[in-house]
Scaffold this active site. Sequence first.
Site, mmCIF file in Angstrom:
data_model
loop_
_atom_site.group_PDB
_atom_site.id
_atom_site.type_symbol
_atom_site.label_atom_id
_atom_site.label_comp_id
_atom_site.label_asym_id
_atom_site.label_seq_id
_atom_site.Cartn_x
_atom_site.Cartn_y
_atom_site.Cartn_z
ATOM 1 N N ILE A 136 66.022 -19.483 24.492
ATOM 2 C CA ILE A 136 65.487 -20.845 24.621
ATOM 3 C C ILE A 136 65.598 -21.558 23.267
ATOM 4 C CG2 ILE A 136 63.946 -20.520 26.589
ATOM 5 C CD1 ILE A 136 61.647 -20.039 24.556
ATOM 6 N N ARG B 176 69.002 -21.978 20.593
ATOM 7 C CA ARG B 176 70.268 -22.707 20.548
ATOM 8 C C ARG B 176 71.384 -21.756 20.966
ATOM 9 N NH1 ARG B 176 67.633 -26.562 20.686
ATOM 10 N NH2 ARG B 176 67.482 -28.239 19.155
ATOM 11 N N ARG C 7 61.622 -13.795 8.939
ATOM 12 C CA ARG C 7 62.078 -13.614 7.550
ATOM 13 C C ARG C 7 61.277 -12.517 6.853
ATOM 14 N NH1 ARG C 7 61.556 -19.166 7.474
ATOM 15 N NH2 ARG C 7 63.375 -19.951 8.533
ATOM 16 N N LEU D 132 59.300 -15.585 15.042
ATOM 17 C CA LEU D 132 57.921 -15.787 15.517
ATOM 18 C C LEU D 132 57.328 -17.067 14.934
ATOM 19 C CD1 LEU D 132 56.191 -14.098 17.503
ATOM 20 C CD2 LEU D 132 54.967 -13.220 15.523
ATOM 21 N N GLY D 133 58.000 -18.189 15.235
ATOM 22 C CA GLY D 133 57.450 -19.495 14.876
ATOM 23 C C GLY D 133 56.472 -19.917 15.957
ATOM 24 N N HIS E 50 69.510 -26.691 29.439
ATOM 25 C CA HIS E 50 68.752 -27.091 28.250
ATOM 26 C C HIS E 50 67.556 -27.977 28.647
ATOM 27 C CE1 HIS E 50 69.053 -27.944 23.666
ATOM 28 N NE2 HIS E 50 67.805 -27.971 24.065
ATOM 29 N N ASP F 243 68.957 -20.981 28.568
ATOM 30 C CA ASP F 243 68.711 -22.420 28.696
ATOM 31 C C ASP F 243 69.643 -23.202 27.782
ATOM 32 O OD1 ASP F 243 67.219 -24.690 29.699
ATOM 33 O OD2 ASP F 243 66.291 -24.845 27.719
ATOM 34 N N ILE G 1 56.894 -21.472 18.765
ATOM 35 C CA ILE G 1 57.296 -21.205 20.156
ATOM 36 C C ILE G 1 57.254 -19.701 20.433
ATOM 37 C CG2 ILE G 1 59.212 -21.377 21.807
ATOM 38 C CD1 ILE G 1 59.862 -24.128 20.447
ATOM 39 N N GLU H 59 77.353 -27.215 24.861
ATOM 40 C CA GLU H 59 76.715 -27.932 25.981
ATOM 41 C C GLU H 59 77.351 -29.299 26.177
ATOM 42 O OE1 GLU H 59 72.571 -27.948 24.950
ATOM 43 O OE2 GLU H 59 72.507 -25.788 24.908
HETATM 44 C C1 8YV Z 1 65.681 -31.114 23.231
HETATM 45 C C2 8YV Z 1 65.209 -29.155 22.011
HETATM 46 O O1 8YV Z 1 65.624 -31.684 22.008
HETATM 47 O O2 8YV Z 1 63.298 -29.719 20.796
HETATM 48 C C3 8YV Z 1 64.436 -29.291 20.768
HETATM 49 O O3 8YV Z 1 64.973 -28.933 19.721
HETATM 50 O O4 8YV Z 1 66.183 -28.513 22.061
HETATM 51 C C4 8YV Z 1 64.791 -29.886 23.202
HETATM 52 O O5 8YV Z 1 63.464 -30.202 23.206
HETATM 53 C C5 8YV Z 1 65.300 -32.121 24.182
HETATM 54 O O6 8YV Z 1 65.490 -31.544 25.352
HETATM 55 C C6 8YV Z 1 66.153 -33.368 24.093
HETATM 56 O O7 8YV Z 1 65.623 -34.272 23.247
#
Ligand code: 8YV
Length: 312
Positions: free
Chosen positions: A229, A231, A174, A151-152, A278, A255, A154, A260
């Site tokens: 959304i 990693r 955490r 819950l940061g 992404h 995403d 985003i 990738e």
């Molecule tokens: C990508 C992201 O960095 O902010 C992040 O960590 O994964 C995305 O915003 C962006 O798409 C490419 O610079």
Amino acid sequence: MKKHILQIVELSPKLDAQLDAEFHVHRLWQQADSVAYLQDNKDQIEGIATCAPVGAGEELISQLPALKVIASRGVGLEKVALDQAQNKGIQVSATPNVLTDCVADLGVALMLDVTRRISAADRFVRRNDWLAQKYPMTTDFNGKKLGIVGLGQIGRAVAARMAGFNMCIRYVDRAALDDVPYEFSPSLEELAAWADIMIVTVSGGPGSRHLISSEIIEALGPQGFLVNISRGTVIDQDALVTALKNKTLGGAGLDVFADEPQVPDELKTLENVVLTPHMASGTVETREKMEDLVFANLKAFFADGKVLTPAF
Ligand code: 8YV
């Protein structure tokens, strides 16, 4: 005398122009022999402009004896060798805040898409399948139990967007946070077993690798939906593919992926998964704000010795 900057990735023409006006820019990807180019220019390079998916690793940083600042576009810094940078007194900046809403929007879109099967329905109409059959029923999105992993900023922005959807929200982090109205879940297992939909908004890097394991996916279950959304590394992707194939997980909206831009072919054949490249921060408006901040960080560093949004 202009300071020398190494630009590792292609950025927008606007940022290119801003960088060119202020700095001597070395565009690494444009060099036929990037190794030789770096060798010839390494002693002058004091700054790096990069982006989250590429970062700046140990090997690169070791090759640049004059490096003082790394400005990355994006919020994730797991590809920047942060310990090494800190030890060498190199400042590192990301672009927090400016992308939060945009990324949260895509998270909501993926949750809506995978539960209401919007992308699959679009394919159904385009194939003219509607002429022969009705589209199968989908799943309610409103009123569901939403589990947020991390819950940061985003995660909080996703939660705020749920106000109109009558969701019940729990989260893992955490520790319990005292400034949110949502219920803290003692474990990821508990959250997954409780949630109808789970959204991953935790940071990437070794600390969160395969946090969403086969057990967590199993706990979410055949009626459950998983959206990522964050990693690709946070989810055990092989376990996810297996669960989606066997329908032991209801569906997923992804995403981000483990390797990738490679996406497992098996995922591309499944109707219960929505795949995006992404693109969570990839709007014209947000990318402009992110790149403005990359430039502002570099400018501030060379003017005042301090980046505006430091990583540490
Ligand atoms: C990508 C992201 O960095 O902010 C992040 O960590 O994964 C995305 O915003 C962006 O798409 C490419 O610079």
